[in-house]
Design a protein around this motif. Structure first.
Motif, PDB file in Angstrom:
ATOM      1  N   GLU A  20      -0.708   0.209  21.952  1.00 47.38           N
ATOM      2  CA  GLU A  20       0.256   1.280  21.707  1.00 47.38           C
ATOM      3  C   GLU A  20      -0.404   2.623  21.961  1.00 47.38           C
ATOM      4  OE1 GLU A  20       2.894   3.178  18.000  1.00 47.38           O
ATOM      5  OE2 GLU A  20       1.822   1.260  17.753  1.00 47.38           O
ATOM      6  N   LEU A  21       0.285   3.479  22.695  1.00 46.68           N
ATOM      7  CA  LEU A  21      -0.195   4.841  22.956  1.00 46.68           C
ATOM      8  C   LEU A  21       0.674   5.810  22.162  1.00 46.68           C
ATOM      9  CD1 LEU A  21      -1.908   6.930  24.529  1.00 46.68           C
ATOM     10  CD2 LEU A  21      -0.210   6.803  26.360  1.00 46.68           C
ATOM     11  N   ASP A  22       0.049   6.691  21.407  1.00 40.52           N
ATOM     12  CA  ASP A  22       0.772   7.696  20.616  1.00 40.52           C
ATOM     13  C   ASP A  22       0.333   9.080  21.091  1.00 40.52           C
ATOM     14  OD1 ASP A  22       2.478   8.718  18.692  1.00 40.52           O
ATOM     15  OD2 ASP A  22       0.941   8.698  17.122  1.00 40.52           O
ATOM     16  N   ILE A  23       1.297   9.991  21.242  1.00 39.44           N
ATOM     17  CA  ILE A  23       1.030  11.339  21.730  1.00 39.44           C
ATOM     18  C   ILE A  23       1.409  12.335  20.633  1.00 39.44           C
ATOM     19  CG2 ILE A  23       1.441  13.032  23.552  1.00 39.44           C
ATOM     20  CD1 ILE A  23       0.219  10.434  24.567  1.00 39.44           C
ATOM     21  N   ILE A  24       0.471  13.198  20.268  1.00 42.03           N
ATOM     22  CA  ILE A  24       0.736  14.254  19.290  1.00 42.03           C
ATOM     23  C   ILE A  24       0.518  15.592  19.963  1.00 42.03           C
ATOM     24  CG2 ILE A  24       0.040  15.298  17.099  1.00 42.03           C
ATOM     25  CD1 ILE A  24      -0.852  12.563  16.162  1.00 42.03           C
ATOM     26  N   LYS A  32       2.406  -1.518  26.928  1.00 45.04           N
ATOM     27  CA  LYS A  32       2.928  -2.622  26.115  1.00 45.04           C
ATOM     28  C   LYS A  32       2.460  -3.978  26.616  1.00 45.04           C
ATOM     29  CE  LYS A  32       7.027  -0.250  24.320  1.00 45.04           C
ATOM     30  NZ  LYS A  32       8.523  -0.218  24.265  1.00 45.04           N
ATOM     31  N   VAL A  33       2.321  -4.139  27.957  1.00 45.27           N
ATOM     32  CA  VAL A  33       1.881  -5.437  28.481  1.00 45.27           C
ATOM     33  C   VAL A  33       0.408  -5.688  28.152  1.00 45.27           C
ATOM     34  CG1 VAL A  33       3.577  -5.395  30.336  1.00 45.27           C
ATOM     35  CG2 VAL A  33       1.277  -4.528  30.773  1.00 45.27           C
ATOM     36  N   LEU A  34      -0.333  -4.628  27.812  1.00 45.87           N
ATOM     37  CA  LEU A  34      -1.725  -4.789  27.379  1.00 45.87           C
ATOM     38  C   LEU A  34      -1.814  -5.142  25.901  1.00 45.87           C
ATOM     39  CD1 LEU A  34      -3.349  -1.681  29.167  1.00 45.87           C
ATOM     40  CD2 LEU A  34      -3.574  -4.073  29.858  1.00 45.87           C
ATOM     41  N   LYS A  79      -6.567  -0.597  15.307  1.00 43.22           N
ATOM     42  CA  LYS A  79      -6.830  -1.884  15.936  1.00 43.22           C
ATOM     43  C   LYS A  79      -6.208  -1.999  17.322  1.00 43.22           C
ATOM     44  CE  LYS A  79      -6.845  -6.825  14.995  1.00 43.22           C
ATOM     45  NZ  LYS A  79      -6.471  -7.911  14.044  1.00 43.22           N
ATOM     46  N   GLN A  80      -4.914  -1.721  17.452  1.00 45.33           N
ATOM     47  CA  GLN A  80      -4.227  -1.874  18.735  1.00 45.33           C
ATOM     48  C   GLN A  80      -3.580  -0.566  19.189  1.00 45.33           C
ATOM     49  OE1 GLN A  80      -5.768  -4.828  19.295  1.00 45.33           O
ATOM     50  NE2 GLN A  80      -3.946  -5.443  20.430  1.00 45.33           N
ATOM     51  N   LYS A  81      -4.054   0.546  18.683  1.00 43.57           N
ATOM     52  CA  LYS A  81      -3.387   1.817  18.937  1.00 43.57           C
ATOM     53  C   LYS A  81      -4.403   2.906  19.277  1.00 43.57           C
ATOM     54  CE  LYS A  81      -0.236   5.071  16.582  1.00 43.57           C
ATOM     55  NZ  LYS A  81       0.552   5.283  15.333  1.00 43.57           N
ATOM     56  N   LEU A  82      -4.021   3.757  20.229  1.00 42.54           N
ATOM     57  CA  LEU A  82      -4.826   4.944  20.550  1.00 42.54           C
ATOM     58  C   LEU A  82      -3.914   6.159  20.478  1.00 42.54           C
ATOM     59  CD1 LEU A  82      -7.529   5.461  23.242  1.00 42.54           C
ATOM     60  CD2 LEU A  82      -5.598   7.058  23.171  1.00 42.54           C
ATOM     61  N   THR A  83      -4.392   7.183  19.808  1.00 47.95           N
ATOM     62  CA  THR A  83      -3.623   8.417  19.650  1.00 47.95           C
ATOM     63  C   THR A  83      -4.315   9.564  20.358  1.00 47.95           C
ATOM     64  OG1 THR A  83      -2.779   7.688  17.492  1.00 47.95           O
ATOM     65  CG2 THR A  83      -2.631  10.047  18.001  1.00 47.95           C
ATOM     66  N   TRP A  93     -12.796   1.447  18.249  1.00 50.27           N
ATOM     67  CA  TRP A  93     -12.618   0.216  19.021  1.00 50.27           C
ATOM     68  C   TRP A  93     -13.901  -0.590  19.189  1.00 50.27           C
ATOM     69  CZ3 TRP A  93      -8.656   1.695  23.444  1.00 50.27           C
ATOM     70  CH2 TRP A  93      -7.356   1.625  22.904  1.00 50.27           C
ATOM     71  N   LYS A  94     -15.036   0.009  18.934  1.00 54.84           N
ATOM     72  CA  LYS A  94     -16.313  -0.723  18.877  1.00 54.84           C
ATOM     73  C   LYS A  94     -16.559  -1.611  20.087  1.00 54.84           C
ATOM     74  CE  LYS A  94     -16.977   0.828  14.652  1.00 54.84           C
ATOM     75  NZ  LYS A  94     -17.913   1.922  14.393  1.00 54.84           N
TER      76      LYS A  94
END
Length: 511
Positions: free
Chosen positions: A505-509, A500-502, A470-474, A359-360
């Motif tokens: 996207e949040l991904d859970i593994i 989603k309002v931000l 870019k728009q996702k964190l896992t 995300w820099k």
């Protein structure tokens, strides 16, 4: 080769750091360039220009185009002096007028095209604290001292001892604003002086009892206005010795001004041409200060806000951060659960450091602000556990926080406000110094830091791996770890919806 060409060849050079501080004041802009050498701040260069931003501030707090243009012109001169400076070695602070101006963003946005350094709008209390630091580092004093600084739009008051300010206040009166209000046409009449002095004493009603109870052994004045008045008060000293300003000498000055009748007739060499137009307002304020606080005598110090900023930078380079003391004070005052705060801190910074690879985050402030927010996110529990995020945000937005700029304080409040529950995206403010997309990502990380520690158990969390696009964190947990924690798993699924309002996207593994 002559001896003069080789005499320094064997002399060892010490490591030095070149720094600069710019004070965007209501009356003048002051630049100070210095070097930090072996813990000592050595002034190399000064630049000062009357800009009178406050004179361009309307009754509706709109800064005029002419005032903005004057300010930008001065910043062009500053840019020449700062050419080649590293970003971390320059600090620019703005005071009363830009605090008040509803269109301050227009000025700051235009300034960005001239100067590649951020402009920080600091609170009145922070301004007072930095002024005291400038005085404390350049004036020795035993016992308590009262420091007063009359600016163009506000006047700061500090009682301190040694290097420690004990109480700091900023009042809404300055030489430019009082001149506009009481001496608008340049006429110097007795009635106008009396009205101005009374107005100053009305402002001082808010602090006079507390300050007089604390007491002081020495009173020190700073700023160009007090310097001019101090010099004028020495004109009639027959023995040539510099003596403290007294109420009697100030009253005599007022009488001299009234006899002159108009500012154009104030031809004393001690009053510069650009000071002449605002000196009457400053004199009335100083007389009001003397009478309200019962001051016996005042001496002048040339050190003020910009020197305080330099010494603050020097302290930070030695890793002594005033913000640590502020955070500790708030934690004590609001009885923060420090164990929980540190767990949220550790998790949040761990997530931030891993997310930063993708995300820099550009601002060097972000990691520190996330840390302070994590430590202080539960100060609102003192009010009520229900809606703690709102209570905590209100406290952090309104409490005095020495060491934090207005934008830093607003960012802290924002992170805490949205660390749990629904996110009202329309309430996320626009910042001058911080990119909106980055702020949203920081909110997301803060939320995870708090959520993952919701059970308030030490050593509860496993090693969590973070990856970002870019728009996702896992978030990747150890295999099947979440299976045994269905409530936390459900909370994380709910968090996906909040993100989603931000626009994230949040991904859970869990594998």
């Amino acid at each position: 080769m002559s001896p003069t060409e080789t005499v320094f060849d064997a002399v060892e050079s010490r490591d030095t750091t070149k720094v600069a501080a710019l004070d965007i004041g209501s009356n003048s802009f002051h630049l100070v360039v210095a070097r930090i050498n072996a813990g000592s701040v050595q002034i190399l260069h000064r630049l000062k220009e009357k800009v009178r931003l406050a004179a361009g501030l309307s009754d509706d707090n709109v800064l005029s185009d002419e005032a903005i243009e004057r300010g930008l012109k001065m910043l062009g001169l500053v840019a020449e002096s700062l050419r080649g400076f590293e970003p971390d070695s320059v600090r620019i602070v703005a005071t009363h007028t830009l605090r008040k101006a509803v269109n301050a963003k227009a000025f700051i946005n235009a300034a960005r095209t001239i100067l590649p350094y951020p402009i920080e709008i600091i609170s009145g209390v922070e301004e007072a604290r930095l002024i005291y630091q400038g005085v404390a580092h350049t004036n020795h004093s035993d016992g308590r001292r009262l420091v007063a600084d009359i600016g163009g739009g506000s006047t700061e008051f500090v009682i301190g001892e040694g290097f420690d300010p004990l109480v700091c206040r900023s009042l809404q009166m300055g030489c430019v604003s009082f001149t506009k209000r009481f001496f608008a046409h340049g006429e110097l009449k007795s009635k106008a002086f009396n009205r101005a002095i009374t107005a100053a004493k009305q402002e001082l009603e808010m602090i006079e009892n507390h300050y007089r109870r604390l007491g002081w052994t020495q009173c020190i004045g700073t700023s160009g206005t007090i310097k001019t008045l101090f010099t004028l008060a020495q004109r009639d000293k027959k023995n040539g010795h510099v003596q403290p300003v007294t109420l009697k000498s100030l009253r005599h000055l007022a009488k001299t001004f009234i006899e002159a009748g108009h500012v154009d007739n104030l031809t004393m060499p001690e009053i510069s041409e650009d000071r002449r137009g605002v000196i009457a307002g400053g004199l009335a304020i100083l007389i009001g200060i003397f009478e309200s606080l019962d001051i016996d005598g005042l001496i002048y110090s040339p050190a003020a806000l910009r020197e305080g900023v330099l010494y603050q930078m020097e302290d930070e380079m030695k890793h002594s951060d005033i913000r640590e003391r502020t955070a500790k004070s708030l934690a004590t005052r609001y009885d923060v659960d420090t164990i929980q705060a540190n767990m949220v801190l550790t998790t949040s910074l761990n997530l931030f450091d891993q997310a930063s690879q993708g995300w820099k985050f550009k601002s060097r402030d972000f990691r520190a602000m996330l840390g302070w927010a994590a430590l202080l996110h539960e100060v609102g529990l003192q009010i009520n556990s229900r809606g703690v995020q709102r209570h905590s945000a209100y406290i952090l937005a309104n409490v005095d926080m020495p060491g934090f700029t207005q934008e830093q304080q607003e960012l802290l409040s924002t992170l805490v406000r949205f660390h749990r529950k629904k996110i009202k995206i329309q309430e996320v403010p626009e910042f001058q110094l911080y990119d909106t997309a980055a702020v949203k990502r920081l909110i997301a990380i803060m939320r995870l830091g708090a959520l993952l520690n919701i059970k308030r158990q030490e050593a509860f969390l496993p090693d969590i791996q973070v990856t970002t696009s870019k728009q996702k964190l896992t978030l990747q947990f150890p295999q099947n770890w979440l299976d045994g924690r269905p409530i936390l798993s459900a909370d994380l699924q709910q968090e996906k919806q909040y993100w989603k309002v931000l626009g994230l996207e949040l991904d859970i593994i869990d594998a």
